[in-house]
Design a protein around this motif. Sequence first.
Motif, PDB file in Angstrom:
ATOM      1  N   GLY A  43       5.760  84.966  22.571  1.00 44.55           N
ATOM      2  CA  GLY A  43       5.159  84.354  21.405  1.00 44.55           C
ATOM      3  C   GLY A  43       6.208  83.915  20.402  1.00 44.55           C
ATOM      4  O   GLY A  43       7.354  84.375  20.428  1.00 44.55           O
ATOM      5  N   PRO A  44       5.853  83.006  19.499  1.00 40.67           N
ATOM      6  CA  PRO A  44       6.798  82.567  18.465  1.00 40.67           C
ATOM      7  C   PRO A  44       7.198  83.717  17.545  1.00 40.67           C
ATOM      8  O   PRO A  44       6.360  84.540  17.168  1.00 40.67           O
ATOM      9  CB  PRO A  44       6.008  81.500  17.701  1.00 40.67           C
ATOM     10  CG  PRO A  44       4.943  81.039  18.655  1.00 40.67           C
ATOM     11  CD  PRO A  44       4.591  82.250  19.450  1.00 40.67           C
ATOM     12  N   PHE A  99       1.202  72.657  13.660  1.00 35.24           N
ATOM     13  CA  PHE A  99       2.430  72.907  14.397  1.00 35.24           C
ATOM     14  C   PHE A  99       2.978  71.630  15.013  1.00 35.24           C
ATOM     15  O   PHE A  99       2.219  70.776  15.504  1.00 35.24           O
ATOM     16  CB  PHE A  99       2.179  73.916  15.516  1.00 35.24           C
ATOM     17  CG  PHE A  99       2.089  75.337  15.045  1.00 35.24           C
ATOM     18  CD1 PHE A  99       0.888  75.852  14.574  1.00 35.24           C
ATOM     19  CD2 PHE A  99       3.205  76.148  15.058  1.00 35.24           C
ATOM     20  CE1 PHE A  99       0.800  77.163  14.123  1.00 35.24           C
ATOM     21  CE2 PHE A  99       3.132  77.463  14.610  1.00 35.24           C
ATOM     22  CZ  PHE A  99       1.931  77.959  14.143  1.00 35.24           C
ATOM     23  N   GLY A 100       4.303  71.525  15.025  1.00 33.47           N
ATOM     24  CA  GLY A 100       4.958  70.522  15.849  1.00 33.47           C
ATOM     25  C   GLY A 100       5.025  71.010  17.292  1.00 33.47           C
ATOM     26  O   GLY A 100       4.683  72.157  17.591  1.00 33.47           O
TER      27      GLY A 100
ATOM     28  N   TYR B  35      -4.875  81.010  19.214  1.00 31.87           N
ATOM     29  CA  TYR B  35      -4.393  79.680  19.549  1.00 31.87           C
ATOM     30  C   TYR B  35      -4.230  79.583  21.056  1.00 31.87           C
ATOM     31  O   TYR B  35      -4.023  80.571  21.737  1.00 31.87           O
ATOM     32  CB  TYR B  35      -3.005  79.423  18.932  1.00 31.87           C
ATOM     33  CG  TYR B  35      -2.966  79.225  17.450  1.00 31.87           C
ATOM     34  CD1 TYR B  35      -2.848  80.313  16.585  1.00 31.87           C
ATOM     35  CD2 TYR B  35      -3.004  77.952  16.895  1.00 31.87           C
ATOM     36  CE1 TYR B  35      -2.791  80.129  15.205  1.00 31.87           C
ATOM     37  CE2 TYR B  35      -2.948  77.758  15.518  1.00 31.87           C
ATOM     38  CZ  TYR B  35      -2.847  78.852  14.692  1.00 31.87           C
ATOM     39  OH  TYR B  35      -2.785  78.661  13.334  1.00 31.87           O
ATOM     40  N   GLN B  37      -1.623  77.314  23.701  1.00 28.87           N
ATOM     41  CA  GLN B  37      -0.404  76.503  23.674  1.00 28.87           C
ATOM     42  C   GLN B  37      -0.242  75.822  25.026  1.00 28.87           C
ATOM     43  O   GLN B  37      -0.158  76.487  26.057  1.00 28.87           O
ATOM     44  CB  GLN B  37       0.821  77.386  23.385  1.00 28.87           C
ATOM     45  CG  GLN B  37       2.111  76.606  23.236  1.00 28.87           C
ATOM     46  CD  GLN B  37       3.287  77.485  22.861  1.00 28.87           C
ATOM     47  OE1 GLN B  37       3.334  78.661  23.224  1.00 28.87           O
ATOM     48  NE2 GLN B  37       4.243  76.936  22.122  1.00 28.87           N
ATOM     49  N   LEU B  43       0.546  74.087  19.506  1.00 24.63           N
ATOM     50  CA  LEU B  43      -0.425  75.153  19.306  1.00 24.63           C
ATOM     51  C   LEU B  43      -1.699  74.571  18.698  1.00 24.63           C
ATOM     52  O   LEU B  43      -1.633  73.848  17.690  1.00 24.63           O
ATOM     53  CB  LEU B  43       0.128  76.226  18.364  1.00 24.63           C
ATOM     54  CG  LEU B  43       1.010  77.300  18.985  1.00 24.63           C
ATOM     55  CD1 LEU B  43       2.376  76.764  19.312  1.00 24.63           C
ATOM     56  CD2 LEU B  43       1.098  78.499  18.057  1.00 24.63           C
ATOM     57  N   LEU B  90      -2.278  82.658  22.467  1.00 28.57           N
ATOM     58  CA  LEU B  90      -1.498  83.389  21.472  1.00 28.57           C
ATOM     59  C   LEU B  90      -2.409  83.901  20.365  1.00 28.57           C
ATOM     60  O   LEU B  90      -3.187  83.145  19.791  1.00 28.57           O
ATOM     61  CB  LEU B  90      -0.430  82.475  20.859  1.00 28.57           C
ATOM     62  CG  LEU B  90       0.690  82.042  21.791  1.00 28.57           C
ATOM     63  CD1 LEU B  90       1.459  80.881  21.199  1.00 28.57           C
ATOM     64  CD2 LEU B  90       1.635  83.204  22.067  1.00 28.57           C
TER      65      LEU B  90
END
Lengths: 109, 113
Positions: A43-44, A99-100, B35, B37, B43, B90
Amino acid sequence: EDQVTQSPEALRLQEGESSSLNCSYTVSGLRGLFWYRQDPGKGPEFLFTLYSAGEEKEKERLKATLTKKESFLHITAPKPEDSATYLCAGFTGTYKYIFGTGTRLKVLA
Amino acid sequence: DVKVTQSSRYLVKRTGEKVFLECVQDMDHENMFWYRQDPGLGLRLIYFSYDVKMKEKGDIPEGYSVSREKKERFSLILESASTNQTSMYLCASRPTGNNSPLHFGNGTRLTVT
């Protein structure tokens, strides 16, 4: 329509070769700009928050800056462990994060 | 540090199955998010919950539902899984009341065959 665009899509650097990643945004009433790092299959991971034009934040080899239209993530003397996808996101309030699609960074030893 | 834990890293399910994705956070955050992705799409928000038993649809809620019975737990349910729901899912959380960043779990890679 609110939009966040990141460039380049992918970037290959030699170890020690500094560069910048771009995040341009057209977001009404931007209340925050966030940078994340994402490793493959994970995950980010939160890096920075920027709230107003002119603001800068630094962490190790990374520095994030913000203008009224874009944000930059500067990477100074990168190392192979900096290889990851870097995401930016604009926040407009309530629950809206835009988000980009990210920049995939590869740093070669 | 905030910890957001997703119960499965990888799942493989068959078309038509009911699928549950679980997420738990340990920081007493009011807000939780799901989310998905996908490459080239970034996202996309499926659902958001601002408190226990409260939920809001995101940008792509079709085919999904959610449950938030306890503050720390937010579940995503695929009522009848389809192949176009193959994705990385996510979960994220944040406190309410300020312009906070999201804190993400490590994701669940779901494959529907």
